[in-house]
Design a protein around this motif. Structure first.
Motif, PDB file in Angstrom:
ATOM      1  N   VAL A  65       0.841  -1.188   0.000  1.00  0.00           N
ATOM      2  CA  VAL A  65       0.000   0.000   0.000  1.00  0.00           C
ATOM      3  C   VAL A  65       0.881   1.246   0.000  1.00  0.00           C
ATOM      4  CG1 VAL A  65      -1.817   1.262   1.215  1.00  0.00           C
ATOM      5  CG2 VAL A  65      -1.805  -1.244   1.262  1.00  0.00           C
ATOM      6  N   GLU A  66       0.551   2.186  -0.885  1.00  0.00           N
ATOM      7  CA  GLU A  66       1.287   3.440  -0.944  1.00  0.00           C
ATOM      8  C   GLU A  66       1.270   4.151   0.415  1.00  0.00           C
ATOM      9  OE1 GLU A  66       0.541   7.912  -2.709  1.00  0.00           O
ATOM     10  OE2 GLU A  66      -0.613   6.239  -3.517  1.00  0.00           O
ATOM     11  N   GLY A  67       2.436   4.619   0.837  1.00  0.00           N
ATOM     12  CA  GLY A  67       2.551   5.305   2.111  1.00  0.00           C
ATOM     13  C   GLY A  67       2.863   4.390   3.273  1.00  0.00           C
ATOM     14  N   ILE A  68       2.739   3.074   3.054  1.00  0.00           N
ATOM     15  CA  ILE A  68       3.057   2.096   4.097  1.00  0.00           C
ATOM     16  C   ILE A  68       4.205   1.199   3.648  1.00  0.00           C
ATOM     17  CG2 ILE A  68       2.187   0.150   5.467  1.00  0.00           C
ATOM     18  CD1 ILE A  68      -0.585   1.401   5.282  1.00  0.00           C
ATOM     19  N   HIS A  69       4.071   0.620   2.470  1.00  0.00           N
ATOM     20  CA  HIS A  69       5.081  -0.310   1.976  1.00  0.00           C
ATOM     21  C   HIS A  69       5.987   0.300   0.911  1.00  0.00           C
ATOM     22  CE1 HIS A  69       1.636  -2.791   3.376  1.00  0.00           C
ATOM     23  NE2 HIS A  69       2.604  -3.457   3.963  1.00  0.00           N
ATOM     24  N   PHE A  70       5.566   1.393   0.335  1.00  0.00           N
ATOM     25  CA  PHE A  70       6.430   2.113  -0.598  1.00  0.00           C
ATOM     26  C   PHE A  70       6.076   3.592  -0.536  1.00  0.00           C
ATOM     27  CE2 PHE A  70       2.752   0.723  -3.051  1.00  0.00           C
ATOM     28  CZ  PHE A  70       2.392   1.850  -3.784  1.00  0.00           C
ATOM     29  N   PHE A  71       7.020   4.411  -0.986  1.00  0.00           N
ATOM     30  CA  PHE A  71       6.840   5.852  -0.919  1.00  0.00           C
ATOM     31  C   PHE A  71       6.180   6.369  -2.196  1.00  0.00           C
ATOM     32  CE2 PHE A  71      10.284   4.986   2.023  1.00  0.00           C
ATOM     33  CZ  PHE A  71       9.946   5.767   3.123  1.00  0.00           C
ATOM     34  N   LYS A  72       5.498   7.479  -2.057  1.00  0.00           N
ATOM     35  CA  LYS A  72       4.783   8.072  -3.186  1.00  0.00           C
ATOM     36  C   LYS A  72       5.714   8.380  -4.342  1.00  0.00           C
ATOM     37  CE  LYS A  72       1.314  11.657  -4.051  1.00  0.00           C
ATOM     38  NZ  LYS A  72       0.528  12.741  -3.432  1.00  0.00           N
ATOM     39  N   ASP A  73       6.967   8.722  -4.046  1.00  0.00           N
ATOM     40  CA  ASP A  73       7.909   9.111  -5.092  1.00  0.00           C
ATOM     41  C   ASP A  73       8.808   7.975  -5.573  1.00  0.00           C
ATOM     42  OD1 ASP A  73       7.061  11.783  -5.181  1.00  0.00           O
ATOM     43  OD2 ASP A  73       8.278  12.306  -3.448  1.00  0.00           O
ATOM     44  N   ASP A  74       8.574   6.769  -5.124  1.00  0.00           N
ATOM     45  CA  ASP A  74       9.365   5.645  -5.620  1.00  0.00           C
ATOM     46  C   ASP A  74       9.094   5.435  -7.114  1.00  0.00           C
ATOM     47  OD1 ASP A  74      10.539   5.103  -3.205  1.00  0.00           O
ATOM     48  OD2 ASP A  74       9.181   3.472  -2.667  1.00  0.00           O
ATOM     49  N   PRO A 145      -5.369   5.282  -1.612  1.00  0.00           N
ATOM     50  CA  PRO A 145      -3.999   5.178  -2.131  1.00  0.00           C
ATOM     51  C   PRO A 145      -3.855   4.009  -3.090  1.00  0.00           C
ATOM     52  CG  PRO A 145      -4.123   4.234   0.055  1.00  0.00           C
ATOM     53  CD  PRO A 145      -5.473   4.839  -0.207  1.00  0.00           C
ATOM     54  N   ILE A 146      -2.750   3.989  -3.804  1.00  0.00           N
ATOM     55  CA  ILE A 146      -2.434   2.848  -4.664  1.00  0.00           C
ATOM     56  C   ILE A 146      -2.304   1.608  -3.787  1.00  0.00           C
ATOM     57  CG2 ILE A 146      -0.858   1.933  -6.401  1.00  0.00           C
ATOM     58  CD1 ILE A 146       0.314   4.780  -6.625  1.00  0.00           C
ATOM     59  N   THR A 147      -3.000   0.550  -4.160  1.00  0.00           N
ATOM     60  CA  THR A 147      -2.909  -0.722  -3.441  1.00  0.00           C
ATOM     61  C   THR A 147      -2.634  -1.821  -4.458  1.00  0.00           C
ATOM     62  OG1 THR A 147      -4.476   0.054  -1.763  1.00  0.00           O
ATOM     63  CG2 THR A 147      -4.073  -2.316  -1.876  1.00  0.00           C
ATOM     64  N   LEU A 148      -1.568  -2.546  -4.236  1.00  0.00           N
ATOM     65  CA  LEU A 148      -1.091  -3.549  -5.186  1.00  0.00           C
ATOM     66  C   LEU A 148      -0.958  -4.895  -4.491  1.00  0.00           C
ATOM     67  CD1 LEU A 148       1.867  -1.336  -6.449  1.00  0.00           C
ATOM     68  CD2 LEU A 148      -0.372  -1.525  -7.549  1.00  0.00           C
ATOM     69  N   SER A 149      -1.357  -5.948  -5.170  1.00  0.00           N
ATOM     70  CA  SER A 149      -1.286  -7.283  -4.559  1.00  0.00           C
ATOM     71  C   SER A 149      -0.898  -8.312  -5.604  1.00  0.00           C
ATOM     72  CB  SER A 149      -2.642  -7.641  -3.941  1.00  0.00           C
ATOM     73  OG  SER A 149      -2.592  -8.916  -3.329  1.00  0.00           O
ATOM     74  N   ILE A 150      -0.044  -9.228  -5.201  1.00  0.00           N
ATOM     75  CA  ILE A 150       0.329 -10.363  -6.054  1.00  0.00           C
ATOM     76  C   ILE A 150       0.091 -11.658  -5.290  1.00  0.00           C
ATOM     77  CG2 ILE A 150       2.388 -11.650  -6.823  1.00  0.00           C
ATOM     78  CD1 ILE A 150       3.315  -9.230  -8.298  1.00  0.00           C
ATOM     79  N   THR A 151      -0.470 -12.614  -5.971  1.00  0.00           N
ATOM     80  CA  THR A 151      -0.531 -13.991  -5.485  1.00  0.00           C
ATOM     81  C   THR A 151       0.459 -14.798  -6.309  1.00  0.00           C
ATOM     82  OG1 THR A 151      -2.860 -13.830  -4.845  1.00  0.00           O
ATOM     83  CG2 THR A 151      -1.957 -16.046  -5.148  1.00  0.00           C
ATOM     84  N   ALA A 152       1.523 -15.239  -5.679  1.00  0.00           N
ATOM     85  CA  ALA A 152       2.556 -16.010  -6.373  1.00  0.00           C
ATOM     86  C   ALA A 152       2.211 -17.497  -6.303  1.00  0.00           C
ATOM     87  CB  ALA A 152       3.919 -15.768  -5.744  1.00  0.00           C
ATOM     88  N   ILE A 153       2.435 -18.175  -7.399  1.00  0.00           N
ATOM     89  CA  ILE A 153       2.144 -19.604  -7.498  1.00  0.00           C
ATOM     90  C   ILE A 153       3.439 -20.329  -7.826  1.00  0.00           C
ATOM     91  CG2 ILE A 153       0.742 -21.368  -8.620  1.00  0.00           C
ATOM     92  CD1 ILE A 153      -1.062 -18.967  -9.573  1.00  0.00           C
ATOM     93  N   GLY A 154       3.739 -21.351  -7.049  1.00  0.00           N
ATOM     94  CA  GLY A 154       4.946 -22.129  -7.285  1.00  0.00           C
ATOM     95  C   GLY A 154       4.657 -23.613  -7.224  1.00  0.00           C
ATOM     96  N   GLU A 155       5.693 -24.397  -7.377  1.00  0.00           N
ATOM     97  CA  GLU A 155       5.539 -25.842  -7.256  1.00  0.00           C
ATOM     98  C   GLU A 155       6.731 -26.407  -6.499  1.00  0.00           C
ATOM     99  OE1 GLU A 155       5.312 -27.403 -11.213  1.00  0.00           O
ATOM    100  OE2 GLU A 155       7.462 -27.177 -11.600  1.00  0.00           O
ATOM    101  N   ILE A 156       6.502 -27.561  -5.888  1.00  0.00           N
ATOM    102  CA  ILE A 156       7.527 -28.223  -5.093  1.00  0.00           C
ATOM    103  C   ILE A 156       7.227 -29.714  -5.077  1.00  0.00           C
ATOM    104  CG2 ILE A 156       6.261 -27.954  -2.913  1.00  0.00           C
ATOM    105  CD1 ILE A 156       8.969 -27.412  -1.553  1.00  0.00           C
ATOM    106  N   PRO A 157       8.238 -30.574  -5.050  1.00  0.00           N
ATOM    107  CA  PRO A 157       7.953 -32.007  -4.949  1.00  0.00           C
ATOM    108  C   PRO A 157       7.064 -32.302  -3.746  1.00  0.00           C
ATOM    109  CG  PRO A 157      10.268 -31.660  -5.465  1.00  0.00           C
ATOM    110  CD  PRO A 157       9.689 -30.306  -5.178  1.00  0.00           C
ATOM    111  N   LYS A 158       6.120 -33.190  -3.920  1.00  0.00           N
ATOM    112  CA  LYS A 158       5.170 -33.502  -2.857  1.00  0.00           C
ATOM    113  C   LYS A 158       5.897 -33.915  -1.576  1.00  0.00           C
ATOM    114  CE  LYS A 158       1.257 -34.850  -5.760  1.00  0.00           C
ATOM    115  NZ  LYS A 158       0.328 -35.931  -6.157  1.00  0.00           N
TER     116      LYS A 158
END
Length: 341
Positions: A65-74, A145-158
């Protein structure tokens, strides 16, 4: 590291062209999905993603979220890269290999297209670097504010996923890389400003704004580490997550915590910065535990990957975490790490 791309505030001062949701997807995000047939070119409501035989999928989601996790000017491209990398870091902590990701954006009305162009370019750069692609997502507008979210998907041997709950009494505690750079940079931002931090402490600035997910190490640790977590909330806080899940305590040797040359020089002048080392966050290094008989194996991992891995303490019975100085005295902890609420 280049910092020449327009920031959000700069872009907002320029022409703000409006575009509907589907035009935005077509222009900026469909190119990120072309290498993944399961994305259906972002034309459907759902995507598909198959994992290899004998593997299982793993998922992780982080929001910025802008202002919490990154700066407005990044710069927009660096915001995009950090958003993707912190999610890939979670997959690394579980021992997984990244396969794809879902992206959600909540943007203020009148967002500048140039900012989105640079944001998507940052994602494209890191998709190439980490061999991962967009498979789907969502976009919406808001008055916030700008709010950005990613759901990452991976794999691993069982059966090989690394959990937080596996640490055992007597295990060694290890960390990759150096600890505290990002948190010290953030403290310097507050004290001398971002411009002076970048000018005088560029290595710390870069560690904060562009972390490096330890994907290669995470994959090697599957089957070796008894517990693992990435350091996002802080060394103390994230070790505590392992201890609570594993129902154990821990002891850390303050002098064994690996510091960069720049962080060492700053701490030598002002010991208060130690609080940022064990109480800060945003390192995204891996913190893991392993049986003592794995020390040579872990040393070999460091050699294979050409990274540093340091033994910083051990798991013990009981509850809580003790940080000991060079004389064996318990160091008072005033900062317990990042808290979201």
């Amino acid at each position: 590291m280049s910092c020449v791309t327009p920031s959000w505030s700069v872009a907002m001062k320029k022409n703000q062209l409006r575009v509907n949701e589907f035009g935005l997807i077509e222009r900026f995000f469909r190119p990120l999905a072309v290498n993944n047939p399961g994305s259906a070119s972002l034309q459907d409501d759902c995507a598909t993603l198959s994992v290899k035989k004998g593997y299982q999928a793993i998922y992780s989601m982080d929001t910025m979220v802008e202002g919490i996790h990154f700066f407005k000017d990044d710069p927009a491209d660096l915001i995009a890269k950090k958003l993707l990398r912190v999610n890939l870091s979670d997959l690394a902590a579980s021992g997984g290999h990244p396969r794809g990701y879902l992206l959600a954006l909540c943007l203020p009305h009148g967002f500048p297209l140039k900012w989105l162009e640079n944001f998507s370019a940052g994602l494209q750069d890191d998709q190439t670097k980490f061999n991962v692609s967009l498979v789907g997502g969502d976009t919406t507008s808001s008055n916030g504010p700008i709010t950005l979210s990613i759901t990452a998907i991976g794999e691993i041997p069982k059966g090989r996923v690394i959990r937080r709950a596996g640490a055992m009494v007597g295990d060694d505690i290890f960390v990759s890389g150096c600890i505290g750079d990002a948190a010290i940079a953030l403290k310097l931002f507050e004290e001398i400003g971002r411009a002076k931090t970048l000018k005088h402490y560029p290595s710390l600035y870069n560690r904060y704004i562009l972390p490096e997910p330890r994907i290669g190490l995470g994959k090697l640790l599957a089957g070796t580490a008894t517990a693992c977590i990435d350091i996002s909330d802080g060394l103390y806080a994230d070790l505590n997550h392992i201890c609570l899940a594993s129902k154990v305590g821990a002891k850390i040797e303050m002098g064994a915590i690996p510091l960069s040359i720049c962080a060492t020089n700053i701490i030598e002048k002002n010991k208060d910065y130690w609080e940022s080392v064990y109480g800060g966050g945003d390192d995204y290094e891996l913190l893991f535990t392993a049986n003592k008989d794995q020390r040579n194996v872990i040393e070999n991992f460091a050699s294979i990957l050409n990274i540093s891995i340091s033994k910083v303490g051990c798991i013990q019975s009981g509850k809580g975490i003790s940080i000991l100085d060079q004389f064996g005295h318990v160091v008072p902890v005033r900062s317990f790490g990042w808290q979201h609420f």
